[in-house]
Design an enzyme around this catalytic site. Structure first.
Site, short mmCIF file in Angstrom:
data_model
loop_
_atom_site.label_atom_id
_atom_site.label_comp_id
_atom_site.label_asym_id
_atom_site.label_seq_id
_atom_site.Cartn_x
_atom_site.Cartn_y
_atom_site.Cartn_z
N GLY A 104 0.78 -1.23 0.00
CA GLY A 104 0.00 0.00 0.00
C GLY A 104 0.81 1.28 0.00
N ASP A 105 2.12 1.21 0.23
CA ASP A 105 2.95 2.42 0.27
C ASP A 105 4.37 2.10 -0.18
OD1 ASP A 105 3.58 5.07 0.69
OD2 ASP A 105 3.82 4.89 2.85
N LEU A 106 4.48 1.30 -1.22
CA LEU A 106 5.80 0.89 -1.70
C LEU A 106 6.48 2.08 -2.39
CD1 LEU A 106 7.68 -1.59 -1.99
CD2 LEU A 106 6.64 -1.98 -4.23
N ASN A 131 10.46 3.37 1.57
CA ASN A 131 10.02 2.22 2.34
C ASN A 131 10.73 0.93 1.92
OD1 ASN A 131 8.35 3.68 4.01
ND2 ASN A 131 6.58 3.47 2.67
#
Length: 241
Positions: free
Chosen positions: A92-94, A98
């Protein structure tokens, strides 16, 4: 910190512990434990990777990284992503912020605060309360999604879109859309389906650029799977020395 923010942070923190505690893969940063008395919320304890984020690593070392090592980084991210998807987890937040790089130069995915498990029966406490993601890598469907439309927010295909941005970043050495300085303009580009432009300097071969376009296809179901990405990146890493 306002009263509205505490519940959101608590939900994100609970979600990250719930998901991170189940993961065991060499390309995922492990959760070692939880420590208290460091602030409003407990702190997650993970290994310290001195090379920092992928973005920092590329800023410092991209010019000296052989192409084979660049593909190895992409292979590592792809393997970590394939593992997450095999566990029915959407990151969801690659993004380049991250992914961390360990002492051996291996890439490892981290930060599961916006992740979610995707089986049909799931505790609402584990679901993101609004579309998330780091703008330079974010899939357009995240920005278009209604907060109540959970399926559009929790998509493995959206992770694949983000991988396309990481692939561009690793090969070019710059974050996607680095030439757009203003957030509003960047959001407009993403919403209009305008993908990052190809570098003028010929640092990306046609085959790689074509593959990025597949990751960025507007129809999410037409994008490659994480397993497809692993196959391509492993082949690239083996051919290029």
């Amino acid at each position: 910190m306002g009263g509205i923010e505490i519940p959101r942070l608590t939900n994100r923190f609970f979600r990250e512990i719930k998901i991170s505690s189940t993961l065991n893969h060499e390309n995922i940063v492990p959760l070692w434990g939880v420590a208290c008395q460091f602030g409003v919320l407990p702190a997650l304890v993970s290994p310290w990777l001195k090379n920092g984020t992928l973005t920092e690593y590329l800023q410092n070392r991209h010019k000296e990284l052989p192409r084979g090592q660049q593909y190895a980084l992409l292979r590592d991210v792809a393997r970590g992503l394939e593992y997450l998807h095999s566990q029915l987890i959407v990151h969801g937040d690659l993004s380049g912020f991250n992914v961390l790089v360990d002492d051996d130069g291996k890439a490892r995915i981290t930060d599961f605060g916006l992740s979610a498990l995707v089986p049909a029966r799931i505790s609402q406490a584990l679901l993101p309360t609004a579309p998330g993601g780091t703008l330079h890598w974010i899939a357009p469907e995240y920005l278009r999604a209604d907060a109540s439309d959970v399926p559009s927010m929790l998509s493995q295909a959206s992770d694949v879109y983000s991988f396309g941005g990481i692939m561009l970043q690793v090969l070019e050495g710059k974050i996607p859309y680095h030439y757009i300085p203003h957030t509003a303009a960047l959001v407009g580009q993403v919403l209009q389906g305008i993908t990052p432009r190809r570098p003028v300097v010929p640092v990306i071969i046609d085959e790689d650029w074509d593959f990025m376009q597949k990751c960025w296809l507007p129809h999410a179901a037409s994008r490659p799977s994480a397993t497809d990405i692993v196959t391509i990146m492993e082949a690239r890493a083996m051919i290029v020395v």
